[in-house]
Design a protein around this motif. Sequence first.
Motif, short mmCIF file in Angstrom:
data_model
loop_
_atom_site.label_atom_id
_atom_site.label_comp_id
_atom_site.label_asym_id
_atom_site.label_seq_id
_atom_site.Cartn_x
_atom_site.Cartn_y
_atom_site.Cartn_z
N PRO A 30 0.83 -1.22 0.00
CA PRO A 30 0.00 0.00 0.00
C PRO A 30 0.86 1.26 0.00
CG PRO A 30 0.02 -1.03 2.17
CD PRO A 30 0.80 -1.93 1.28
N ASP A 31 0.22 2.42 -0.11
CA ASP A 31 0.95 3.69 -0.17
C ASP A 31 1.61 4.02 1.18
OD1 ASP A 31 0.17 3.93 -2.76
OD2 ASP A 31 -1.56 5.19 -2.32
N VAL A 32 1.04 3.52 2.24
CA VAL A 32 1.62 3.75 3.57
C VAL A 32 1.70 2.41 4.31
CG1 VAL A 32 1.41 4.99 5.76
CG2 VAL A 32 0.57 6.05 3.66
N ILE A 33 2.84 2.20 4.95
CA ILE A 33 3.09 0.96 5.69
C ILE A 33 3.29 1.33 7.17
CG2 ILE A 33 5.06 -0.59 6.12
CD1 ILE A 33 3.60 -1.88 4.00
N TYR A 34 2.79 0.49 8.07
CA TYR A 34 2.94 0.75 9.51
C TYR A 34 3.69 -0.44 10.12
CZ TYR A 34 -0.93 3.85 8.27
OH TYR A 34 -1.72 4.79 7.66
N VAL A 35 4.95 -0.24 10.40
CA VAL A 35 5.75 -1.36 10.93
C VAL A 35 5.60 -1.40 12.45
CG1 VAL A 35 8.04 -2.39 11.09
CG2 VAL A 35 7.38 -1.10 9.04
N PRO A 36 5.00 -2.47 12.98
CA PRO A 36 4.75 -2.49 14.43
C PRO A 36 6.03 -2.66 15.24
CG PRO A 36 3.94 -4.52 13.39
CD PRO A 36 4.48 -3.66 12.29
N ALA A 298 3.61 -7.61 2.45
CA ALA A 298 4.64 -6.91 3.23
C ALA A 298 4.20 -6.78 4.68
CB ALA A 298 4.87 -5.52 2.63
N ILE A 299 5.15 -6.93 5.59
CA ILE A 299 4.89 -6.66 7.01
C ILE A 299 4.43 -5.20 7.11
CG2 ILE A 299 5.92 -6.58 9.35
CD1 ILE A 299 5.98 -9.40 7.87
N GLY A 300 3.41 -4.95 7.93
CA GLY A 300 2.96 -3.57 8.11
C GLY A 300 1.80 -3.19 7.21
N THR A 301 1.30 -4.16 6.44
CA THR A 301 0.13 -3.90 5.58
C THR A 301 -1.15 -4.07 6.39
OG1 THR A 301 1.35 -4.80 3.69
CG2 THR A 301 -1.04 -4.58 3.43
N PRO A 302 -2.07 -3.10 6.35
CA PRO A 302 -3.32 -3.25 7.11
C PRO A 302 -4.17 -4.42 6.61
CG PRO A 302 -2.96 -0.94 6.54
CD PRO A 302 -1.95 -1.75 5.77
N VAL A 303 -4.79 -5.11 7.55
CA VAL A 303 -5.60 -6.28 7.21
C VAL A 303 -6.77 -5.90 6.30
CG1 VAL A 303 -7.21 -7.97 8.25
CG2 VAL A 303 -4.92 -7.64 9.22
N ASN A 304 -7.41 -4.75 6.56
CA ASN A 304 -8.58 -4.37 5.73
C ASN A 304 -8.17 -4.12 4.27
OD1 ASN A 304 -7.28 -2.00 6.34
ND2 ASN A 304 -9.02 -1.03 7.36
N THR A 337 -8.31 -3.07 11.27
CA THR A 337 -7.37 -1.98 10.93
C THR A 337 -5.93 -2.30 11.35
OG1 THR A 337 -7.87 -0.88 12.99
CG2 THR A 337 -9.11 -0.16 11.05
N PHE A 338 -5.75 -3.38 12.09
CA PHE A 338 -4.38 -3.70 12.51
C PHE A 338 -3.58 -4.25 11.33
CE2 PHE A 338 -6.65 -7.63 13.03
CZ PHE A 338 -5.73 -8.62 12.73
#
Length: 435
Positions: A30-36, A298-304, A337-338
């Motif tokens: 996605p355009d934005v990734i969130y790495v936990p 990719a790690i950090g991709t939202p589930v939705n 959203t996680f």
Amino acid sequence: MSILSGKGKVKLDGQKGLTKDKPILTIDTPDVIYVPLVLGVATDFDVHVKEGDHVCIGTKLATRKSMYVPIYSPVSGTVKGIEKRMHASKRLQNHIVIENDHKDERVKAYEVADPDHMSQEDVIKAIKELGIVGLGGSGFPTYMKYENVQNIETILINGVECEPFLTSDHVAMKRDIKALFDGAHYMIKAAGAKKAIIAIKEHKPDLMELLVEEAKNYDNIEPREVPDRYPMGWERVLVRTVFKKEYDRLPAEIGVIVNNSSTAIALSKGIRNGEAITRRVVTFSGNGLKNPQNVDVAIGTPVNYIVEKIGGYIDDDCDGFLVGGGPMMGKSVMNDTFVIYSHNNAITVMKKENIQPLPCLKCGECTLHCPMHLQPVRIMQAEKAANVELIEKLDTGRCVECGMCTYICPSKIEVTDMVAKAKRRMQLAQRKKNA
Ligand code: SF4
Ligand code: SF4
């Protein structure tokens, strides 16, 4: 008691056919990734990047402090900062936010000078620097199993995947069969072991055929079928089944180290290509999804985002029950959203069912099937009475939350939830006592 039946071993309706023969779908990042900044239950990280930094796939982003584990960027782009987001653990946790430039620029997370001539120490160092963790669900740092061990005879590669719906290990092994054996070969080296056994469930002729064929290239790696029973993939049950031996705390006590099959694949890709764990195969399955599917993501991709890419929920308003992991041992999550994390092997979406539990029949089935030889029904009663002393006496701390007692209960009581609650109550009381 038979090794195939009785305590802790039940044949479940696996529902694997929903996904196991479908090709793995690669999901665009996605355009934005969130790495936990979460690993297992640990959230203590030193962050090495700041807002505005440019990163590549493979740039080191952060390092776990208490137990060294580096994590690396899954995309190239710009760091936007750190944001608290809901995590699969149902807690707000820190995530590094990266705006994806979709250029896929790469750097090697770790460079091995000569992958074909590595010493035992070299391999352990590579495992550590690549940030290899248990991908079967634990997220436990892999190098910890190899440092300072002695007298290891066998590496047991766990490809059993006994939970219903899960097929991510199955399809990853088929896709990356060479990397699986190569990773096992490096694990043998890291432990100074003699051999490796790759264990899979029986009745998988397609996978077994590939394993047998590849094993011809190795004189010390052997594929092995184990019975199709739950919870066969759980370390203690698998070791007991394969070696007919028990251990106290760790399999190393009997000369065995157990690693998940996807972990072995990740290790090979790390040593050969310098790739850290920045992507993984995840099973999206369950009767709440229109199109159950294994995805490479990719790690950090939202589930939705992923659910939308694979066709969405059965009900458009997502009136389902979402589980991070499989339905037996996974944890329910509040919304979608996680993001996917490194040791997240599955997302299961089940249609909500209105099940009314009946009173306990005192049938003893939960006690008969508990693989840890506990008495779930008695623990449940002790929890209802908030009797911490009895909860402790019943050895509740040994519960592995395998879900068997709920599954087996004819009264449809959520026994596992009650036992888990009792466990937390006991741990809290113990912490208070020691404070
Ligand atoms: S959840 Fe705990 S108590 Fe229940 S069967 Fe599994 S190990 Fe035993
Ligand atoms: S299996 Fe269910 S009904 Fe039977 S003893 Fe355990 S809790 Fe009670």
